[in-house]
Design a protein around this motif. Sequence first.
Motif, PDB file in Angstrom:
ATOM      1  N   CYS A  10      -3.559   4.229   5.314  1.00 25.83           N
ATOM      2  CA  CYS A  10      -3.394   5.153   4.179  1.00 25.83           C
ATOM      3  C   CYS A  10      -4.547   5.093   3.182  1.00 25.83           C
ATOM      4  CB  CYS A  10      -2.075   4.886   3.461  1.00 25.83           C
ATOM      5  SG  CYS A  10      -2.017   3.325   2.556  1.00 25.83           S
ATOM      6  N   CYS A  15       0.830  -1.193   0.000  1.00 26.95           N
ATOM      7  CA  CYS A  15       0.000   0.000   0.000  1.00 26.95           C
ATOM      8  C   CYS A  15       0.873   1.255   0.000  1.00 26.95           C
ATOM      9  CB  CYS A  15      -0.932  -0.025   1.213  1.00 26.95           C
ATOM     10  SG  CYS A  15      -0.032   0.082   2.772  1.00 26.95           S
ATOM     11  N   LEU A  16       0.220   2.398  -0.028  1.00 27.49           N
ATOM     12  CA  LEU A  16       0.944   3.672  -0.091  1.00 27.49           C
ATOM     13  C   LEU A  16       1.855   3.894   1.111  1.00 27.49           C
ATOM     14  CD1 LEU A  16       1.333   6.385  -1.572  1.00 27.49           C
ATOM     15  CD2 LEU A  16      -0.718   7.219  -0.405  1.00 27.49           C
ATOM     16  N   CYS A  17       1.388   3.572   2.321  1.00 28.49           N
ATOM     17  CA  CYS A  17       2.214   3.827   3.513  1.00 28.49           C
ATOM     18  C   CYS A  17       3.190   2.691   3.790  1.00 28.49           C
ATOM     19  CB  CYS A  17       1.337   4.088   4.735  1.00 28.49           C
ATOM     20  SG  CYS A  17       0.570   2.617   5.454  1.00 28.49           S
ATOM     21  N   GLY A  18       2.965   1.522   3.180  1.00 23.36           N
ATOM     22  CA  GLY A  18       3.874   0.395   3.367  1.00 23.36           C
ATOM     23  C   GLY A  18       3.520  -0.528   4.512  1.00 23.36           C
ATOM     24  N   ASN A  19       2.470  -0.212   5.282  1.00 23.57           N
ATOM     25  CA  ASN A  19       2.080  -1.080   6.403  1.00 23.57           C
ATOM     26  C   ASN A  19       1.592  -2.446   5.933  1.00 23.57           C
ATOM     27  OD1 ASN A  19       2.642   0.812   8.322  1.00 23.57           O
ATOM     28  ND2 ASN A  19       0.525   1.053   9.041  1.00 23.57           N
ATOM     29  N   CYS A  22      -5.833  -0.771   3.117  1.00 17.03           N
ATOM     30  CA  CYS A  22      -5.052  -0.385   4.294  1.00 17.03           C
ATOM     31  C   CYS A  22      -5.799   0.707   5.036  1.00 17.03           C
ATOM     32  CB  CYS A  22      -3.670   0.104   3.873  1.00 17.03           C
ATOM     33  SG  CYS A  22      -2.753   0.838   5.249  1.00 17.03           S
TER      34      CYS A  22
HETATM   35 ZN   LIG Z   1      -1.064   1.758   3.998  1.00 13.53          ZN
END
Ligand SMILES: [Zn+2]
Length: 140
Positions: free
Chosen positions: A80, A8-12, A77
């Motif tokens: 994000c 995802c965008l935030c990487g979580n 996610c």
């Molecule tokens: Zn994310």
Amino acid sequence: MPKMSGHCLCGNVSYTVSADPVITAICHCDTCQRQTGSAYSLVVGVPRESLAVSGSTLASFQTTTEATGTPTQRQFCSNCGSPLATLPEALPALAIIKAGTLDDRKGLAPAVEVHCDSALAYLAEESSERQRFPADLPAG
Ligand SMILES: [Zn+2]
Ligand SMILES: [Zn+2]
């Protein structure tokens, strides 16, 4: 070695895919437009058992698939907001990945377009080499 990976965008939330993709498609459906905030989804279908998603902020929103009346889980996610994968109950063998979250996506080329009845006018008029279907892919 995974065949594909993404996040995802935030990487979580991240995922791996251990099998080759089944299909790459453009989906013009109303749900995809709203979920992505864009004109359509570019998606990659993979065998569901080959997809492994992990991350503490993995969340899911359930929609109802119009044609079948069955539920579809839309994983995203919650930190994000990136949509990641769609798991329709009507297609239990398939996981549908939002292609924009794949790490390696430059070479992707959609083979078909589905839900063309909902396509934005400027896209509906575009000439295309791709097979276009008014709604879902025909069964079989
Ligand atoms: Zn994310
Ligand atoms: Zn769609």
